[in-house]
Design a protein around this motif. Sequence first.
Motif, short mmCIF file in Angstrom:
data_model
loop_
_atom_site.label_atom_id
_atom_site.label_comp_id
_atom_site.label_asym_id
_atom_site.label_seq_id
_atom_site.Cartn_x
_atom_site.Cartn_y
_atom_site.Cartn_z
N GLN A 62 11.19 -19.43 -13.38
CA GLN A 62 10.54 -19.38 -12.31
C GLN A 62 8.94 -19.17 -12.29
O GLN A 62 8.35 -19.44 -11.28
N GLY A 63 8.62 -18.97 -13.29
CA GLY A 63 7.18 -18.47 -13.78
C GLY A 63 6.99 -16.80 -13.63
O GLY A 63 7.45 -16.23 -12.91
N ILE A 64 5.82 -16.74 -14.23
CA ILE A 64 5.29 -15.05 -14.15
C ILE A 64 4.84 -14.91 -12.82
O ILE A 64 5.16 -13.70 -12.83
N ASP A 65 4.23 -15.57 -12.24
CA ASP A 65 3.86 -14.91 -10.76
C ASP A 65 5.14 -14.59 -9.99
O ASP A 65 5.02 -13.48 -9.35
N GLU A 66 6.01 -15.25 -9.92
CA GLU A 66 7.19 -14.98 -9.36
C GLU A 66 7.96 -13.64 -9.64
O GLU A 66 8.26 -12.75 -9.10
N ALA A 67 7.94 -13.49 -11.06
CA ALA A 67 8.46 -12.27 -11.70
C ALA A 67 7.69 -11.08 -11.32
O ALA A 67 8.13 -10.08 -10.99
N LYS A 68 6.16 -11.36 -11.27
CA LYS A 68 5.39 -10.16 -11.05
C LYS A 68 5.48 -9.74 -9.34
O LYS A 68 5.41 -8.56 -9.01
N LYS A 69 5.68 -10.71 -8.71
CA LYS A 69 5.70 -10.64 -7.12
C LYS A 69 7.19 -9.83 -6.89
O LYS A 69 7.12 -8.83 -6.45
N ARG A 70 8.22 -9.94 -7.69
CA ARG A 70 9.41 -9.47 -7.59
C ARG A 70 9.40 -7.93 -8.02
O ARG A 70 9.97 -6.97 -7.52
N TRP A 71 8.52 -7.82 -9.09
CA TRP A 71 8.51 -6.57 -9.88
C TRP A 71 7.99 -5.65 -9.00
O TRP A 71 8.22 -4.46 -8.76
N GLU A 72 6.68 -6.16 -8.23
CA GLU A 72 6.02 -5.14 -7.27
C GLU A 72 6.86 -4.63 -6.33
O GLU A 72 6.65 -3.60 -5.78
N ASN A 73 7.82 -5.58 -5.88
CA ASN A 73 8.79 -5.14 -4.68
C ASN A 73 10.03 -4.61 -5.29
O ASN A 73 10.79 -4.22 -4.26
#
Length: 282
Positions: free
Chosen positions: A152-163
Amino acid sequence: MGTLTDRADFLTDDGASIAYLEAGSGQPIVFIHGFTLDRTLWQYVVENPPAGCRLIMYDLRGHGMSGSLPPDYSKARLLADLEAIVKATSSADTILCSHSLGCSAAVEYALRHPGRARALVLVNPYVSGCARPPESIWNRGAVSFSEIAKTQGIDEAKKRWENFALFDPARRRPAAAKLLRDMIARFSGAPWLYETRDERAALNTRDLLNNLRCPVLAISGAEDDILYRQAAEFVRSVVPKSSLVVIRDAGHLVPIEQPQAFCDALSRFVGALDGPRSEVVR
């Protein structure tokens, strides 16, 4: 003291650019941050350092201001980069202060170079080889962030990781939440793309800890996930010259959630390295 914007860079043997801060003079302390973070994790130590110490804070490759050089984000590469930063900054007889997954590199360095590591500080340590407690968030349907980054892309992974629930205590504190958000924003995401399960599994720190002969301080957050709290307690139980500090009202990011308590614990440990073994609970 310098600031986190006072940076220098050096090239590793494979051409990666590693960014670091060097400030102060005296006893060297090399700081190793955890996964997806960067040297900003230690910013309060720059403002309130242990007396008579030289601080060396670097960004792991693929993190912060350091370059990304895939596909090698292996355990061996992590250790080689640590060895390179110690050499580049002439930091013999150093204290290694590490966080979470970075603790594995610190432990292995101390075992490989026993005469060069004066002491270890293991903050919110990850000790591989220990079974995950059933109540750990990692056993409650945690997603694979590596798989998300790849599909799904790095940006999506970073968003979920932050949360992710691991950071719930930090997100309840506005200053810590902003620092976390900014560090994850600077994370390249490349280690997710090139991570291998075999390599992560090979980081077996558990069976190495009782071989440590230097003084070790474990620092744990009272609100951290049980996986890391038990790891800190395990360090205290098996390392001969070890002590444990538990910081109240702190989770997985103790240095930015409770910076004064963290800096105080670090300063006491550094200032009493030649003193008796002790255990302190805050």
